[in-house]
Design a protein around this motif. Structure first.
Motif, PDB file in Angstrom:
ATOM      1  N   TYR A  21       7.110   4.719 -19.379  1.00 45.64           N
ATOM      2  CA  TYR A  21       8.107   5.607 -18.767  1.00 45.64           C
ATOM      3  C   TYR A  21       9.075   6.116 -19.828  1.00 45.64           C
ATOM      4  N   ASP A  22       9.535   5.217 -20.677  1.00 41.70           N
ATOM      5  CA  ASP A  22      10.496   5.605 -21.717  1.00 41.70           C
ATOM      6  C   ASP A  22       9.878   6.602 -22.694  1.00 41.70           C
ATOM      7  N   ALA A  23       8.571   6.482 -22.928  1.00 38.55           N
ATOM      8  CA  ALA A  23       7.894   7.363 -23.872  1.00 38.55           C
ATOM      9  C   ALA A  23       7.762   8.790 -23.359  1.00 38.55           C
ATOM     10  N   THR A  24       8.065   9.010 -22.087  1.00 37.73           N
ATOM     11  CA  THR A  24       8.052  10.375 -21.558  1.00 37.73           C
ATOM     12  C   THR A  24       9.263  11.169 -22.016  1.00 37.73           C
ATOM     13  N   HIS A  25      10.317  10.467 -22.417  1.00 34.64           N
ATOM     14  CA  HIS A  25      11.594  11.089 -22.794  1.00 34.64           C
ATOM     15  C   HIS A  25      12.180  11.895 -21.643  1.00 34.64           C
ATOM     16  N   ASN A  26      11.792  11.512 -20.446  1.00 34.70           N
ATOM     17  CA  ASN A  26      12.365  12.084 -19.225  1.00 34.70           C
ATOM     18  C   ASN A  26      13.042  10.944 -18.480  1.00 34.70           C
ATOM     19  N   PRO A  27      14.380  10.872 -18.510  1.00 31.14           N
ATOM     20  CA  PRO A  27      15.072   9.714 -17.929  1.00 31.14           C
ATOM     21  C   PRO A  27      14.860   9.547 -16.430  1.00 31.14           C
TER      22      PRO A  27
ATOM     23  N   ALA B 159       3.489   9.902 -15.528  1.00 26.45           N
ATOM     24  CA  ALA B 159       4.191   9.335 -16.683  1.00 26.45           C
ATOM     25  C   ALA B 159       3.215   9.096 -17.831  1.00 26.45           C
ATOM     26  N   GLY B 160       2.030   8.588 -17.533  1.00 23.47           N
ATOM     27  CA  GLY B 160       1.045   8.348 -18.576  1.00 23.47           C
ATOM     28  C   GLY B 160       0.620   9.635 -19.261  1.00 23.47           C
TER      29      GLY B 160
ATOM     30  N   PHE C 140      12.094   9.403 -14.787  1.00 23.05           N
ATOM     31  CA  PHE C 140      11.033   8.427 -14.505  1.00 23.05           C
ATOM     32  C   PHE C 140      11.624   7.017 -14.440  1.00 23.05           C
ATOM     33  N   ARG C 141      12.392   6.650 -15.454  1.00 21.79           N
ATOM     34  CA  ARG C 141      12.969   5.304 -15.511  1.00 21.79           C
ATOM     35  C   ARG C 141      13.998   5.119 -14.404  1.00 21.79           C
ATOM     36  N   GLN C 142      14.775   6.158 -14.114  1.00 21.67           N
ATOM     37  CA  GLN C 142      15.797   6.043 -13.071  1.00 21.67           C
ATOM     38  C   GLN C 142      15.158   5.796 -11.708  1.00 21.67           C
ATOM     39  N   LEU C 143      14.076   6.494 -11.420  1.00 21.27           N
ATOM     40  CA  LEU C 143      13.397   6.287 -10.143  1.00 21.27           C
ATOM     41  C   LEU C 143      12.856   4.870 -10.028  1.00 21.27           C
ATOM     42  N   LEU C 144      12.264   4.370 -11.112  1.00 15.87           N
ATOM     43  CA  LEU C 144      11.735   3.011 -11.061  1.00 15.87           C
ATOM     44  C   LEU C 144      12.862   1.995 -10.918  1.00 15.87           C
ATOM     45  N   GLU C 145      13.966   2.221 -11.623  1.00 18.38           N
ATOM     46  CA  GLU C 145      15.092   1.288 -11.533  1.00 18.38           C
ATOM     47  C   GLU C 145      15.633   1.242 -10.107  1.00 18.38           C
ATOM     48  N   GLN C 146      15.675   2.378  -9.440  1.00 16.89           N
ATOM     49  CA  GLN C 146      16.196   2.391  -8.076  1.00 16.89           C
ATOM     50  C   GLN C 146      15.223   1.763  -7.090  1.00 16.89           C
ATOM     51  N   MET C 147      13.951   1.667  -7.472  1.00 15.96           N
ATOM     52  CA  MET C 147      12.962   1.051  -6.593  1.00 15.96           C
ATOM     53  C   MET C 147      12.476  -0.273  -7.163  1.00 15.96           C
TER      54      MET C 147
ATOM     55  N   LEU D 178       0.827  -1.209   0.000  1.00 10.34           N
ATOM     56  CA  LEU D 178       0.000   0.000   0.000  1.00 10.34           C
ATOM     57  C   LEU D 178       0.861   1.260   0.000  1.00 10.34           C
ATOM     58  N   GLN D 179       1.966   1.241   0.740  1.00  8.50           N
ATOM     59  CA  GLN D 179       2.855   2.398   0.747  1.00  8.50           C
ATOM     60  C   GLN D 179       3.527   2.576  -0.614  1.00  8.50           C
ATOM     61  N   THR D 180       3.949   1.478  -1.203  1.00  7.36           N
ATOM     62  CA  THR D 180       4.574   1.553  -2.523  1.00  7.36           C
ATOM     63  C   THR D 180       3.560   2.003  -3.566  1.00  7.36           C
ATOM     64  N   LEU D 181       2.312   1.578  -3.401  1.00  5.31           N
ATOM     65  CA  LEU D 181       1.261   1.961  -4.344  1.00  5.31           C
ATOM     66  C   LEU D 181       1.070   3.476  -4.366  1.00  5.31           C
ATOM     67  N   GLN D 182       1.220   4.128  -3.236  1.00  2.00           N
ATOM     68  CA  GLN D 182       1.107   5.590  -3.197  1.00  2.00           C
ATOM     69  C   GLN D 182       2.143   6.236  -4.116  1.00  2.00           C
ATOM     70  N   VAL D 183       3.347   5.679  -4.111  1.00  2.00           N
ATOM     71  CA  VAL D 183       4.410   6.201  -4.974  1.00  2.00           C
ATOM     72  C   VAL D 183       4.113   5.867  -6.431  1.00  2.00           C
ATOM     73  N   ARG D 184       3.673   4.641  -6.683  1.00  2.00           N
ATOM     74  CA  ARG D 184       3.323   4.242  -8.046  1.00  2.00           C
ATOM     75  C   ARG D 184       2.238   5.147  -8.613  1.00  2.00           C
ATOM     76  N   ARG D 185       1.242   5.474  -7.795  1.00  2.00           N
ATOM     77  CA  ARG D 185       0.135   6.292  -8.287  1.00  2.00           C
ATOM     78  C   ARG D 185       0.652   7.662  -8.757  1.00  2.00           C
ATOM     79  N   GLY D 186       1.524   8.267  -7.977  1.00  3.16           N
ATOM     80  CA  GLY D 186       2.071   9.562  -8.368  1.00  3.16           C
ATOM     81  C   GLY D 186       2.914   9.479  -9.629  1.00  3.16           C
ATOM     82  N   LEU D 187       3.805   8.492  -9.686  1.00  8.64           N
ATOM     83  CA  LEU D 187       4.709   8.361 -10.822  1.00  8.64           C
ATOM     84  C   LEU D 187       3.979   7.950 -12.095  1.00  8.64           C
ATOM     85  N   GLU D 188       3.129   6.942 -12.004  1.00  5.78           N
ATOM     86  CA  GLU D 188       2.545   6.379 -13.215  1.00  5.78           C
ATOM     87  C   GLU D 188       1.440   7.244 -13.802  1.00  5.78           C
TER      88      GLU D 188
END
Length: 237
Positions: free
Chosen positions: A162-168, A117-118, A170-177, A104-114
């Motif tokens: 994430y890659d389609a955002t052309h903002n690295p 990103a979408g 997004f991908r870097q944050l996901l890779e670190q998590m 649930l805590q991770t989902l809060q972060v996913r909701r903001g990022l995804e």
């Protein structure tokens, strides 16, 4: 350079990706590679570390996502900045003994990022981005229909967005998590039907991005994550 890399000992069978990552970082450090230097070729790394090409490429993709290396077509992989084990494995992880709370805590972060990103992907995606997202979606749908569930294919679909955002970042944050996020795709609570109801909304999310409708992309992402949240709460009772 080759003499140095060949001194790396073969790895045991466990935690190959993490071990290859550490071995490559150690090589960069011991060989004193600097920005602009070329890394050993994939085949050299495969032979020196006694691992397969898929493992090497997964590690290189991780380095690319973090902005550590760049791949030059027909030339190889080149270092962009110095690294260490501390910088490659940033402590962006959640230590929780309770799977429900951790998800649930991770989902809060996913909701903001995804959601963001979408929306960004819908605005700036290219035709090539769209083809990549659709290819990942098609594979996800194939596996889902064949097995009744998906895992890495679902993650690959979201990474393509994430890659389609052309903002690295997004991908870097996901890779670190990644280790924390991957719990969503590893059938939590030993339930293969986890978030299965969200399956149709991946196609509608793709359609929103294809239509360059940022608000619709956000809405479809929220539908997916709302189902995920419902399943976490229901399956953890």
């Amino acid at each position: 350079m080759l003499d140095v890399i060949l001194k790396i000992s073969p790895l045991p069978s466990t935690s190959r990706v993490r071990q290859v990552t550490d071995a490559l970082v150690d090589h960069i450090t011991s060989a004193r590679l600097k920005s602009g230097d070329r890394l050993p070729a994939e085949r050299e790394l495969m032979e020196a570390l006694a691992v397969g090409r898929s493992t090497i490429r997964e590690v290189l993709r991780h380095f690319q996502a973090l902005g550590v290396i760049e791949t030059r077509k027909g030339s190889g992989n080149y270092l962009l900045k110095s690294v260490s084990r501390a910088t490659i494995h940033m402590p962006l992880s959640l230590e929780s003994t309770n799977l429900r709370d951790g998800l649930l805590q991770t989902l809060q972060v996913r909701r903001g990022l995804e959601c963001e990103a979408g929306m960004v992907a819908a605005r700036v995606r290219t035709a090539d981005d769209l083809a990549d997202i659709e290819a990942k979606l098609t594979e996800m749908e194939r596996v889902h229909l064949e097995k009744g569930a998906s895992g890495p294919e679902d993650l690959a679909f979201h990474l393509a967005i994430y890659d389609a955002t052309h903002n690295p970042l997004f991908r870097q944050l996901l890779e670190q998590m990644r280790e924390t996020f991957e719990r969503f795709w590893s059938h939590p609570f030993e339930r293969f039907d986890f978030a299965r109801r969200s399956f149709p909304f991946h196609r509608t999310l793709f359609q929103a991005i294809a239509a360059q409708d940022a608000e619709a992309a956000r809405a479809e992402t929220l539908k997916i994550l709302e189902i995920v949240e419902e399943d976490i709460k229901e399956m953890s009772k």
